[in-house]
Scaffold this active site. Structure first.
Site, PDB file in Angstrom:
ATOM      1  N   PRO A 138       1.396  -7.281   6.091  1.00 32.34           N
ATOM      2  CA  PRO A 138       1.076  -7.921   4.808  1.00 32.34           C
ATOM      3  C   PRO A 138       2.203  -7.933   3.789  1.00 32.34           C
ATOM      4  O   PRO A 138       2.129  -7.297   2.741  1.00 32.34           O
ATOM      5  CB  PRO A 138      -0.113  -7.104   4.306  1.00 32.34           C
ATOM      6  CG  PRO A 138       0.106  -5.743   4.880  1.00 32.34           C
ATOM      7  CD  PRO A 138       0.789  -5.945   6.207  1.00 32.34           C
ATOM      8  N   CYS A 139       3.218  -8.706   4.079  1.00 30.57           N
ATOM      9  CA  CYS A 139       4.335  -8.824   3.147  1.00 30.57           C
ATOM     10  C   CYS A 139       3.878  -9.514   1.857  1.00 30.57           C
ATOM     11  O   CYS A 139       4.538  -9.398   0.831  1.00 30.57           O
ATOM     12  CB  CYS A 139       5.484  -9.594   3.781  1.00 30.57           C
ATOM     13  SG  CYS A 139       5.044 -11.208   4.408  1.00 30.57           S
ATOM     14  N   HIS A 140       2.742 -10.201   1.900  1.00 30.81           N
ATOM     15  CA  HIS A 140       2.262 -10.880   0.686  1.00 30.81           C
ATOM     16  C   HIS A 140       1.781  -9.882  -0.366  1.00 30.81           C
ATOM     17  O   HIS A 140       1.573 -10.256  -1.503  1.00 30.81           O
ATOM     18  CB  HIS A 140       1.132 -11.843   1.033  1.00 30.81           C
ATOM     19  CG  HIS A 140      -0.063 -11.201   1.656  1.00 30.81           C
ATOM     20  ND1 HIS A 140      -0.120 -10.857   3.004  1.00 30.81           N
ATOM     21  CD2 HIS A 140      -1.245 -10.805   1.135  1.00 30.81           C
ATOM     22  CE1 HIS A 140      -1.288 -10.302   3.259  1.00 30.81           C
ATOM     23  NE2 HIS A 140      -1.992 -10.244   2.155  1.00 30.81           N
TER      24      HIS A 140
END
Length: 173
Positions: A138-140
């Site tokens: 989950p780089c977001h």
DNA sequence: CCCTAGCGGTGCT
DNA sequence: AGCACCGCTAGGG
């Protein structure tokens, strides 16, 4: 002359309520996720006959996990992730991203500090941008220190959408 | 608000 | 070795 093993990737489509994602698998696990319409130039597809039972199992898990993650929920069981395409530093960053639960966020500088590289915030950003498995890694959930969105290689609209579904849209937009 | 300097990792010459 | 990128940040006008 000895045989040289080139990293072979099998690409498979995953239907979700948000469209058809393309998932890539190496022999050790899920190694790539692309957003609908962002497939770009992927390697040649493998024939269906070479899709093993294990691969089908991984794909089933990954598709279900992706669908849950897109809805802003915990992904549940994941197939093994193959992050070996990254450098040591990138893999450290990607592993750190996996610790951020839905509904919470971090920021580039904080991750840098967690990795003992306090001044490497910019490098952390670059590593996030190189994340081959967006959404599931989950780089977001990584924002800028001033609570602004920062960037997103898949397009900021996706980042915003994902964060909203997790109830994490920063107020300062 | 905008501007700037400084920062680290990566990939290409 | 050098250099130009980059999903950054803190500090100052």
């Amino acid at each position: 002359m000895s045989a040289r093993k080139v990293c072979e990737i099998t690409w498979m489509s995953a239907e979700t309520p948000d469209g058809i994602f393309t998932l890539g698998y190496s022999e050790s696990g899920l190694c790539a996720v692309t957003f609908p319409g962002q497939e770009g130039a992927l390697g040649s597809d493998k024939l269906a006959s070479s899709v093993t039972a294990q691969l089908k199992r991984w794909h089933k898990l990954a598709t279900a996990a992706l669908t849950r993650a897109l809805a802003g929920k915990e992904p549940g069981e994941l197939p093994p992730l193959d992050l070996t395409s990254g450098t040591t530093f990138q893999q450290q960053v990607w592993r750190a991203l996996l610790e951020i639960r839905p509904g919470s966020t971090s920021h580039y500088g904080r991750i840098a500090r967690e990795l003992g590289r306090a001044t490497a915030c910019r490098a952390v950003g670059a590593a996030c941008g190189a994340n081959p498995i967006p959404v599931l890694v989950p780089c977001h959930r990584v924002l800028a220190a001033d609570q602004k969105l920062g960037g997103f290689s898949g397009g900021l609209d996706w980042k915003e959408r994902l964060l909203r579904r997790e109830g994490s849209l920063p107020s300062v937009l």
